[in-house]
Design a protein around this motif. Sequence first.
Motif, short mmCIF file in Angstrom:
data_model
loop_
_atom_site.label_atom_id
_atom_site.label_comp_id
_atom_site.label_asym_id
_atom_site.label_seq_id
_atom_site.Cartn_x
_atom_site.Cartn_y
_atom_site.Cartn_z
N SER A 148 0.83 -1.21 0.00
CA SER A 148 0.00 0.00 0.00
C SER A 148 0.86 1.26 0.00
O SER A 148 0.58 2.23 -0.72
CB SER A 148 -0.93 -0.01 1.22
N LEU A 151 2.36 1.86 -3.50
CA LEU A 151 1.38 2.41 -4.43
C LEU A 151 1.03 3.86 -4.08
O LEU A 151 0.83 4.69 -4.97
CB LEU A 151 0.12 1.54 -4.44
N GLU A 152 0.99 4.15 -2.78
CA GLU A 152 0.71 5.53 -2.37
C GLU A 152 1.75 6.49 -2.94
O GLU A 152 1.40 7.53 -3.52
CB GLU A 152 0.72 5.62 -0.84
N PHE A 155 1.46 6.88 -6.80
CA PHE A 155 0.39 7.80 -7.17
C PHE A 155 0.79 9.25 -6.86
O PHE A 155 0.53 10.16 -7.65
CB PHE A 155 -0.90 7.44 -6.43
N VAL A 163 -6.60 10.75 -5.52
CA VAL A 163 -6.72 9.29 -5.43
C VAL A 163 -6.11 8.80 -4.12
O VAL A 163 -6.68 7.98 -3.40
CB VAL A 163 -6.04 8.61 -6.63
N THR A 164 -4.93 9.32 -3.81
CA THR A 164 -4.27 8.95 -2.56
C THR A 164 -5.13 9.30 -1.36
O THR A 164 -5.24 8.52 -0.40
CB THR A 164 -2.91 9.64 -2.46
N CYS A 167 -8.01 6.78 -1.01
CA CYS A 167 -7.55 5.48 -0.55
C CYS A 167 -7.19 5.50 0.94
O CYS A 167 -7.58 4.61 1.70
CB CYS A 167 -6.34 5.03 -1.36
N SER A 208 -7.48 -0.04 1.86
CA SER A 208 -6.72 0.97 1.11
C SER A 208 -5.98 0.33 -0.06
O SER A 208 -5.98 0.86 -1.19
CB SER A 208 -5.73 1.69 2.03
N LEU A 209 -5.34 -0.80 0.18
CA LEU A 209 -4.59 -1.48 -0.87
C LEU A 209 -5.50 -1.91 -2.01
O LEU A 209 -5.16 -1.73 -3.19
CB LEU A 209 -3.86 -2.70 -0.29
N TYR A 212 -6.35 1.12 -4.13
CA TYR A 212 -5.20 1.51 -4.95
C TYR A 212 -5.09 0.62 -6.18
O TYR A 212 -4.87 1.10 -7.30
CB TYR A 212 -3.90 1.39 -4.14
N CYS A 215 -7.74 1.49 -8.72
CA CYS A 215 -7.44 2.75 -9.43
C CYS A 215 -6.34 2.54 -10.45
O CYS A 215 -6.39 3.11 -11.55
CB CYS A 215 -7.05 3.83 -8.43
N TYR A 216 -5.34 1.72 -10.10
CA TYR A 216 -4.29 1.43 -11.07
C TYR A 216 -4.85 0.66 -12.27
O TYR A 216 -4.54 0.98 -13.43
CB TYR A 216 -3.16 0.62 -10.43
#
Length: 445
Positions: A148, A151-152, A155, A163-164, A167, A208-209, A212, A215-216
């Motif tokens: 997570s 990815l944070e 982004f 987006v962050t 999430c 949250s993960l 993410y 969204c990816y």
Amino acid sequence: MQQNFMKTRPVLPLVLSMSLPMVLSMMVSSLYNIVDSYYVARISEDAMTALSLVYPVQNLINAVTIGFSIGANAVISYHLGAQEARKADAAAAQSIFWNALHGVVLTIACIAVMPPFLRMFTADEAIVEMGVRYSRIAFLFSVVIAASMSLEKIFQATGRMLVTMVCMMSGCVANIILDPVLIFGWGPFPAMGIEGAALATGIGQALSLVIYLGCYAAGMIPIRLRFGRETADPALAKKMYAVGIPATFSLALPSLLISCLNIILAASSEVYVLVLGVYYKLQTFLYLPANGIVQGMRPIVGYNYGAKENGRVRQIFCTGLALSAGIMVLGTVLCWAVPGSLIGLFSSSAQTIAVGSTALRIISVGFIISSVSVISCGALEGLGMGGPSLLISLLRYAVVILPLAFVLNLLWGPVGVWHAFWITEVIASAVSWAVCRKKVFSAME
């Protein structure tokens, strides 16, 4: 998707647009920290003490996973600014792989060391047992946290702060809702006590993960995670670790500080250990939003540095400093106006509230000046200068404060420990300003 807005948009609106979503996210995260501790404190004061003793190891896990992700963020931002998309993609893919591996190692190591670690600070087996029960569940989610965090920062490196925000806030809100449900057994759920607090945290992180990843998959960032031989560039990994290792040490140093201060304070009374734990929960309301400013600023600094826009880098630094100082002014006012009410959220003991009120008033003297150190570290990390950033963190969390706290405790008792905080911030901020003038401003003339 073009990233040119990072070097064309006016600085103040740009920093605000990048930072405000992260500030809001950090405030919700702060609220989660407070709520989590509030419900644990309702179990018992021993449970709150156990949570305070586990906190340094939790912070270590966050430090490793976030620190490496900061290194990846700096590398990705730089290559995007230099219009090298393939290298940015490769750095993003490597960051996921390496951080997941970090998570596996941390899970095994941290669960193994918890019983002897807790016994370093307390002889109360009830507190040790609760700490072990909480940590075993919480630490099982280390790989989730690592993925997570990667990815944070990916982004954020592309400027997708909204987006962050979504999430992070989704995970925190889920945690806040699940805390009382799982701790006290509302509805069909069994009462899990302190384990429920750990499980609520883990479920929030997993949510949250998942968001993410969604969204990816929806193509919301100009980064493609290509895992394969073509992305296994050792030079990129070296760059990420060059920033990530110092950032990890910077983030891990509070764990060392808290553990050492717990040893000093425990010699007087466990009340002081509890107060220190409460302070570190409360200060997240200031330093996490300030960290939101840093998170919004860091990719812009890296992008403009890669694009050779040195004048904008200086403007971004000064803007971030002013915004962070504003947050700290608010925190100082609150700590002087209603310290008893803040401590009273976690304890009904008159002694704890009295000790905590004194601590908050003294420590808060250093809040405003600490903005210089906080923003300096963020700017240096964004420029890929992990070493100078680590130097500042070492001053704040080890080199100055630990000997000072030890000496002042001998002279004045635990009150001396509280004074060590603001004295350290003054010294660290002076050094931070000197470092930035040399490393950032003069290098960009």
